[in-house]
Design a protein around this motif. Structure first.
Motif, PDB file in Angstrom:
ATOM      1  N   VAL A 370      -8.437  40.170 -13.491  1.00  0.00           N
ATOM      2  CA  VAL A 370      -7.924  39.113 -12.626  1.00  0.00           C
ATOM      3  C   VAL A 370      -8.962  38.746 -11.570  1.00  0.00           C
ATOM      4  O   VAL A 370      -9.455  39.607 -10.833  1.00  0.00           O
ATOM      5  CB  VAL A 370      -6.606  39.547 -11.949  1.00  0.00           C
ATOM      6  CG1 VAL A 370      -6.114  38.457 -10.983  1.00  0.00           C
ATOM      7  CG2 VAL A 370      -5.547  39.839 -13.002  1.00  0.00           C
ATOM      8  N   ASP A 372      -9.474  36.854  -8.181  1.00  0.00           N
ATOM      9  CA  ASP A 372      -8.744  36.364  -7.015  1.00  0.00           C
ATOM     10  C   ASP A 372      -9.760  35.964  -5.951  1.00  0.00           C
ATOM     11  O   ASP A 372     -10.327  36.806  -5.267  1.00  0.00           O
ATOM     12  CB  ASP A 372      -7.806  37.460  -6.492  1.00  0.00           C
ATOM     13  CG  ASP A 372      -6.839  36.947  -5.433  1.00  0.00           C
ATOM     14  OD1 ASP A 372      -6.909  35.745  -5.100  1.00  0.00           O
ATOM     15  OD2 ASP A 372      -6.017  37.745  -4.950  1.00  0.00           O
ATOM     16  N   ALA A 406      -6.035  34.561 -10.574  1.00  0.00           N
ATOM     17  CA  ALA A 406      -4.860  35.212  -9.982  1.00  0.00           C
ATOM     18  C   ALA A 406      -3.630  34.317 -10.059  1.00  0.00           C
ATOM     19  O   ALA A 406      -2.509  34.805 -10.271  1.00  0.00           O
ATOM     20  CB  ALA A 406      -5.157  35.587  -8.531  1.00  0.00           C
ATOM     21  N   ARG A 425      -6.512  44.462 -12.313  1.00  0.00           N
ATOM     22  CA  ARG A 425      -7.060  43.916 -11.075  1.00  0.00           C
ATOM     23  C   ARG A 425      -8.217  44.785 -10.586  1.00  0.00           C
ATOM     24  O   ARG A 425      -8.360  45.942 -11.022  1.00  0.00           O
ATOM     25  CB  ARG A 425      -5.966  43.791 -10.010  1.00  0.00           C
ATOM     26  CG  ARG A 425      -4.836  42.871 -10.462  1.00  0.00           C
ATOM     27  CD  ARG A 425      -3.700  42.762  -9.442  1.00  0.00           C
ATOM     28  NE  ARG A 425      -2.598  41.981  -9.990  1.00  0.00           N
ATOM     29  CZ  ARG A 425      -2.499  40.660  -9.921  1.00  0.00           C
ATOM     30  NH1 ARG A 425      -3.447  39.962  -9.302  1.00  0.00           N
ATOM     31  NH2 ARG A 425      -1.450  40.030 -10.449  1.00  0.00           N
TER      32      ARG A 425
END
Length: 427
Positions: A370, A372, A406, A425
């Motif tokens: 992920v 982000d 994300a 993550r």
């Protein structure tokens, strides 16, 4: 034999593609840099020289070239587009067809190999911001329309691109992300006006679009606008090769990573990605390491399900009789400035032949890391960034991680469309 662009370009305009129907045959080509006089050769275009260069390229088994004229020669006045210059470009496309090569034409140059080319009507006392001045934007749009009208009937035309890495011009043409979006939308619409539906209308940006904090050319602009996404994963971006070493996984998987990063930013999970520039610049990649770098780069990129193709930079070395280029620009060719094939050319040709003989059929990447970040923290995904290093760690340990933003990490329908079963993550 001409490799028809119809299937390849057509797939780029398809909004959805069944998982069992991969992108058709991968395309492999080279960015054409004339051996005689570099791009200054447009001042006295010699078809015989171009024919010789193109025959050498075709002899490697490549199927296309990307070509560049110079903006000041095409449009020396805001309301004057030189018919003779457009005719030269059309002749080059026809010469490529004779050699069995398809062609992508870049329109607004713009930026090439560390030099910027502006028509005089954009400079000095006449300075206009090429991204925001309405009359300057309208003039560029008319140039793209003119090229479309002139070239649309060529069967070996892959399509038109707005120009080479136009985001290199932002230092002297301040612009916001919203203004970039308007600029790209305007020129892409003009480009599309005269092109057949099965030809591409595209744009390109250098790596700051993906890794540069608050850079006005955004990942979304690259991944949402135009008929496919182009990426230019250079090993000197973020000092990647010097940071990790020329034989490192980070270098050998850089084009693969760039392709997966671009896929994450796309709205359509099946949107094709074109590795449109990658190369082996010395001293970042020493000459002795260049053949293996080429083999690994192309093979690793070919493991991406959405890959359209790979176009190497570049065909011929810049002749050292020409002054003031950065050192790396003199050594980037597959052929030297005397026209001799270098070991990297032989390695690339062999790799392309192998991939054509046994085309890859990449399985879905079931695990995604992920990403982000915000526009102001985009560098996390570039060399040296925490996200980049974790993705590369996973890849080095044998995983084939996808990239997922994300905002879509909990979207089950979207994840399923990409074949993603698990998201992880950053630690």
């Amino acid at each position: 034999m001409i490799h028809s662009p119809t299937t390849r370009a057509g797939c780029a305009r398809t909004c959805a593609r069944p998982e069992e129907d991969p992108i058709p045959t991968l395309r492999f080509g080279v960015n054409y840099t004339p051996r005689h006089g570099w791009f200054h050769s447009w001042h006295d275009f010699d078809p015989a020289h171009a024919r010789e260069d193109l025959a050498q390229i075709a002899g490697l088994g490549l199927d296309h070239v990307r070509v560049f004229h110079l903006w000041p020669l095409l449009q020396p006045n805001r309301t004057l587009i030189r018919t003779a210059a457009v005719d030269q470009l059309a002749q080059l496309v026809d010469l490529a067809a004779e050699a069995g090569l398809d062609v992508l034409v870049d329109g607004v140059q713009g930026h090439l190999s560390s030099f910027d080319f502006y028509p005089e009507w954009t400079r000095s006392w006449h300075h206009r911001n090429v991204f925001t001045d309405p009359e300057a934007v309208a003039a560029q749009a008319e140039l793209m329309r003119t090229l479309g009208r002139a070239l649309a009937g060529r069967p070996n035309l892959i399509g038109l691109q707005l120009g080479n890495e136009l985001n290199n011009l932002v230092e002297h043409n301040p612009v916001t992300a919203d203004e970039v979006d308007h600029y790209l939308d305007t020129l892409l619409a003009a480009t599309r006006e005269h092109l057949p539906a099965d030809r591409l209308a595209t744009h390109s940006a250098y790596d700051a679009a993906w890794y540069g904090d608050d850079h006005p050319f955004t990942p979304e602009a690259s991944a949402h606008k135009g008929d496919l996404t182009t990426v230019h994963p250079w090993v000197f971006s973020g000092d990647c090769a010097r940071r990790y070493g020329p034989r490192s996984p980070q270098v050998q998987h850089l084009a693969e990573y760039g392709t997966e990063l671009a896929t994450a930013y796309a709205v359509d999970p099946a949107r094709p990605v074109w590795v449109q520039e990658t190369g082996a610049p010395e001293p970042h990649i020493p000459a002795a390491d260049a053949p293996e770098f080429a083999r690994a780069t192309v093979r690793n990129a070919a493991g991406c399900a959405n890959l359209w193709g790979v176009t190497w930079w570049c065909s011929h070395d810049v002749d050292r009789s020409l002054a003031d280029y950065p050192e790396l620009e003199y050594t980037l060719g597959l052929f030297d400035s005397a026209g001799r094939a270098k070991p990297i050319a032989e390695a690339l040709a062999a790799t392309v032949a192998e991939l054509r003989a046994q085309p890859p059929s990449p399985a879905p990447r079931e695990t995604a890391l992920v990403l982000d970040c915000t526009p102001g923290t985009r560098s996390v995904s570039g060399p040296g960034g925490a996200y980049f290093e974790e993705w590369m760690r996973m890849r080095t340990e044998g995983a084939r991680p996808a990239v997922v933003l994300a905002a879509r990490a909990d979207d089950g329908e979207y994840l399923a469309a990409r074949g993603i079963k698990d998201v992880v993550r950053l630690p």
